[in-house]
Design an enzyme around this catalytic site. Structure first.
Site, PDB file in Angstrom:
ATOM      1  CG  HIS A 117      26.647  40.256 -27.199  1.00 26.64           C
ATOM      2  ND1 HIS A 117      26.729  41.796 -28.185  1.00 26.64           N
ATOM      3  CD2 HIS A 117      25.961  39.899 -26.655  1.00 26.64           C
ATOM      4  CE1 HIS A 117      26.081  41.501 -28.386  1.00 26.64           C
ATOM      5  NE2 HIS A 117      24.648  40.308 -28.037  1.00 26.64           N
ATOM      6  CD  GLU A 160      24.138  36.628 -29.235  1.00 31.31           C
ATOM      7  OE1 GLU A 160      23.422  36.626 -28.970  1.00 31.31           O
ATOM      8  OE2 GLU A 160      24.960  37.183 -29.070  1.00 31.31           O
TER       9      GLU A 160
HETATM   10  P1  PGA Z   1      18.880  39.749 -30.569  1.00 35.25           P
HETATM   11  O1  PGA Z   1      19.977  40.211 -30.054  1.00 35.25           O
HETATM   12  O2  PGA Z   1      17.783  38.746 -30.217  1.00 35.25           O
HETATM   13  O3  PGA Z   1      17.844  40.780 -30.526  1.00 35.25           O
HETATM   14  O4  PGA Z   1      18.942  39.618 -32.098  1.00 35.25           O
HETATM   15  C1  PGA Z   1      20.638  39.086 -29.280  1.00 35.25           C
HETATM   16  C2  PGA Z   1      21.411  39.086 -28.971  1.00 35.25           C
HETATM   17  O5  PGA Z   1      22.677  40.712 -29.150  1.00 35.25           O
HETATM   18  O6  PGA Z   1      22.915  38.527 -28.089  1.00 35.25           O
END
Ligand code: PGA
Length: 234
Positions: A90, A154
């Site tokens: 992440h 992401e």
């Molecule tokens: P968010 O986070 O949906 O609050 O943008 C997603 C993540 O960090 O996995």
């Protein structure tokens, strides 16, 4: 179409939250959708989820193999608490020093214990090119044979910002990730994560993704459930 929805609670929630979420989730009618709940490690034992389609995941996993590793949590420990998935790489963990090499070791550790890695990849800035995905995927899979792997695209700039990429950019990212993974001999599913909300998830369903990784909205349980139901009924 079958979709996977991962709830990443990050460093949020408390004993009360985690010991009561089953009341709203255990009765959910799910046919084509599978959920993965990823609480902080400490709260894994107090979840009371009893649902065939709801699995438990961790927010991290150790890259260490030696038990002389203070502060680390091994895959075997996680398995004792029914953990089936682990989020790895992440951006919030990369930011505090996790390298591509460490990510590859974590992915290997998870797979060796039959924990399915959910590997997060994504570019830093809205105006950056997304070619970095190829190198991130290649490195994450470098220590593996054929395994079941999930990637979450992401974009770092979309996490918690309220901004999301257009469907075209997501589709391009998905095909880069899938092509690179195929070159590495892995067949993967790809999720999208970053600012998914009740207001935008429907537009994101037009993207060629296998599901979503939800951060902030997973804490607002009624909104979370309405997204899950909306996706299930698609
Ligand atoms: P968010 O986070 O949906 O609050 O943008 C997603 C993540 O960090 O996995």
């Amino acid at each position: 179409m079958h979709k996977l929805i991962v709830a990443n609670y990050k460093m949020n929630g408390d004993k009360r939250f985690y010991s009561s979420i089953h009341k709203k989730l255990n009765n959910l009618k799910l046919k084509d959708t599978e959920l993965v709940l990823c609480p902080p490690f400490l709260y894994l034992p107090i979840l009371k989820i009893k649902h065939k389609k709801i699995k438990i995941g961790s927010q991290n996993i150790s890259n260490c193999v030696n038990s002389k590793s203070t502060g680390q949590i091994s895959p075997n420990m996680l398995k004792e608490f029914d953990v089936k998935y682990a989020i790895i790489g992440h951006s919030e963990v990369r930011k505090i020093g996790e390298t591509e090499a460490i990510i590859a070791e974590k992915v290997k550790n998870a797979c060796e214990s039959n924990i399915i890695p959910i590997i997060c990849v994504g570019e830093e800035r809205k105006n950056s090119k997304i070619d970095c995905l190829q190198a991130q995927v290649k490195s994450a899979l470098s220590l593996l044979g054929k395994q079941e792997i999930i990637f979450a695209y992401e974009p770092v700039w979309a996490i918690g910002s309220g901004e999301i990429p257009c469907v075209k950019r997501i589709n391009k990212a998905v095909s880069i990730i899938k092509e690179e993974a195929q070159t590495c001999g892995a067949l993967v599913r790809v999720l999208y994560g970053g600012s998914v909300s009740v207001d935008n998830y429907q537009s994101l369903l037009a993207a060629n993704v296998d599901g979503f990784l939800l951060g902030g909205v997973s804490l607002r349980i009624d909104e979370f459930i309405s997204i899950v139901k909306g996706i299930e009924n698609e």
